[in-house]
Write an enzyme that holds these catalytic residues in place. Sequence first.
Site, PDB file in Angstrom:
ATOM      1  N   LYS A  11       0.851  -1.203   0.000  1.00  0.00           N
ATOM      2  CA  LYS A  11       0.000   0.000   0.000  1.00  0.00           C
ATOM      3  C   LYS A  11       0.888   1.255   0.000  1.00  0.00           C
ATOM      4  O   LYS A  11       1.960   1.227  -0.588  1.00  0.00           O
ATOM      5  CB  LYS A  11      -0.982  -0.029   1.174  1.00  0.00           C
ATOM      6  CG  LYS A  11      -1.771  -1.347   1.202  1.00  0.00           C
ATOM      7  CD  LYS A  11      -2.955  -1.328   2.120  1.00  0.00           C
ATOM      8  CE  LYS A  11      -3.651  -2.682   2.066  1.00  0.00           C
ATOM      9  NZ  LYS A  11      -4.861  -2.739   2.871  1.00  0.00           N
ATOM     10  N   HIS A  96      -8.524  -3.098  -6.155  1.00  0.00           N
ATOM     11  CA  HIS A  96      -8.493  -3.184  -4.690  1.00  0.00           C
ATOM     12  C   HIS A  96      -9.630  -2.333  -4.112  1.00  0.00           C
ATOM     13  O   HIS A  96      -9.927  -1.257  -4.636  1.00  0.00           O
ATOM     14  CB  HIS A  96      -7.134  -2.707  -4.155  1.00  0.00           C
ATOM     15  CG  HIS A  96      -6.953  -3.028  -2.706  1.00  0.00           C
ATOM     16  ND1 HIS A  96      -7.538  -2.282  -1.715  1.00  0.00           N
ATOM     17  CD2 HIS A  96      -6.307  -4.049  -2.090  1.00  0.00           C
ATOM     18  CE1 HIS A  96      -7.235  -2.824  -0.539  1.00  0.00           C
ATOM     19  NE2 HIS A  96      -6.486  -3.898  -0.749  1.00  0.00           N
ATOM     20  N   GLU A  98      -9.800  -0.407  -1.696  1.00  0.00           N
ATOM     21  CA  GLU A  98      -9.434   0.972  -1.343  1.00  0.00           C
ATOM     22  C   GLU A  98      -9.495   1.871  -2.572  1.00  0.00           C
ATOM     23  O   GLU A  98      -9.822   3.060  -2.480  1.00  0.00           O
ATOM     24  CB  GLU A  98      -8.041   0.996  -0.697  1.00  0.00           C
ATOM     25  CG  GLU A  98      -8.110   0.438   0.725  1.00  0.00           C
ATOM     26  CD  GLU A  98      -6.839  -0.216   1.226  1.00  0.00           C
ATOM     27  OE1 GLU A  98      -5.774  -0.036   0.608  1.00  0.00           O
ATOM     28  OE2 GLU A  98      -6.916  -0.924   2.246  1.00  0.00           O
ATOM     29  N   SER A 214      -6.656  -8.971   6.964  1.00  0.00           N
ATOM     30  CA  SER A 214      -6.100  -9.329   8.269  1.00  0.00           C
ATOM     31  C   SER A 214      -5.535 -10.749   8.313  1.00  0.00           C
ATOM     32  O   SER A 214      -5.631 -11.435   9.328  1.00  0.00           O
ATOM     33  CB  SER A 214      -7.126  -9.117   9.380  1.00  0.00           C
ATOM     34  OG  SER A 214      -7.541  -7.758   9.415  1.00  0.00           O
TER      35      SER A 214
HETATM   36  P1  PGA Z   1      -4.581  -6.284   5.502  1.00  0.00           P
HETATM   37  O1  PGA Z   1      -4.813  -5.812   3.981  1.00  0.00           O
HETATM   38  O2  PGA Z   1      -3.802  -7.575   5.427  1.00  0.00           O
HETATM   39  O3  PGA Z   1      -3.789  -5.181   6.142  1.00  0.00           O
HETATM   40  O4  PGA Z   1      -5.932  -6.475   6.111  1.00  0.00           O
HETATM   41  C1  PGA Z   1      -5.033  -6.719   2.953  1.00  0.00           C
HETATM   42  C2  PGA Z   1      -5.214  -5.978   1.652  1.00  0.00           C
HETATM   43  O5  PGA Z   1      -5.913  -4.953   1.646  1.00  0.00           O
HETATM   44  O6  PGA Z   1      -4.675  -6.377   0.596  1.00  0.00           O
END
Ligand code: PGA
Length: 251
Positions: A11, A96, A98, A214
């Site tokens: 990210k 993604h 986001e 997570s």
């Molecule tokens: P995270 O993110 O492992 O921090 O939950 C996973 C992702 O968004 O690819």
Amino acid sequence: MRKKIVAGNWKMNTTVAAGKELAKNIVAALDQVPKDVQLIIAPPFTHLATVADVIKGSVVALSAQNCADKAKGAYTGEVSAEMIAGTGCTYTILGHSERRQYYGETSETLVAKMALALENGLSPIYCVGEMLSEREAGNHFNVIKAQLEEVLFGLTAEQMAKVVIAYEPVWAIGTGVTATNEQAQEVHAFIRKTLAAKFGKKLADDVTILYGGSCKPSNAKELFACPDIDGGLIGGASLKAEDFIAIARSY
Ligand code: PGA
């Protein structure tokens, strides 16, 4: 036989120097990773060329986190699939949550990005997943089906064979809340079934489907043991070489 993949989505984290260090630490620990596991790291655009040098000659593959929906030209601030491929990347994450949530990415733009990524020899890691409200309303299968249909169903079988899917329930990303093994397996099986109906069982059986949200050393083993979960797309835990490698040892 489908590939086992553990991919790290950095990210918007790390400086170039810190990213270089992280990549070095991953390469240094590769002897601990089973030979049949493909490791992929997805640093920010600014790091790609530098990190490509660090991982050169190793089994680690490089991915971008996004690519432009246009091939080239007057699109200030955008980075094209061709530019990404030129750094040594062989993958790019697309869709993604986001990007869908904060940058208004739609199926329409994703169709264009998908085509450009494939044209430039990049394997897309295509992310799908429902929001909490959609799961609570019992609508998650419909949401995921639409995300698959709208962006992937226009591909040829040859193109689809290059796509990796990541199921990332939005409510599990960066929250510490992981989907249960049953919840994840159920959706992964549904994704495979949906792909089989369009592209045939053989192709669907060969598609690598990653779980993300997570995922960490303490839960990866149980998740990866599920029949339709072929690995993980790792956010937070991919920023520590030790945790990332521990996840890759979880099969
Ligand atoms: P995270 O993110 O492992 O921090 O939950 C996973 C992702 O968004 O690819």
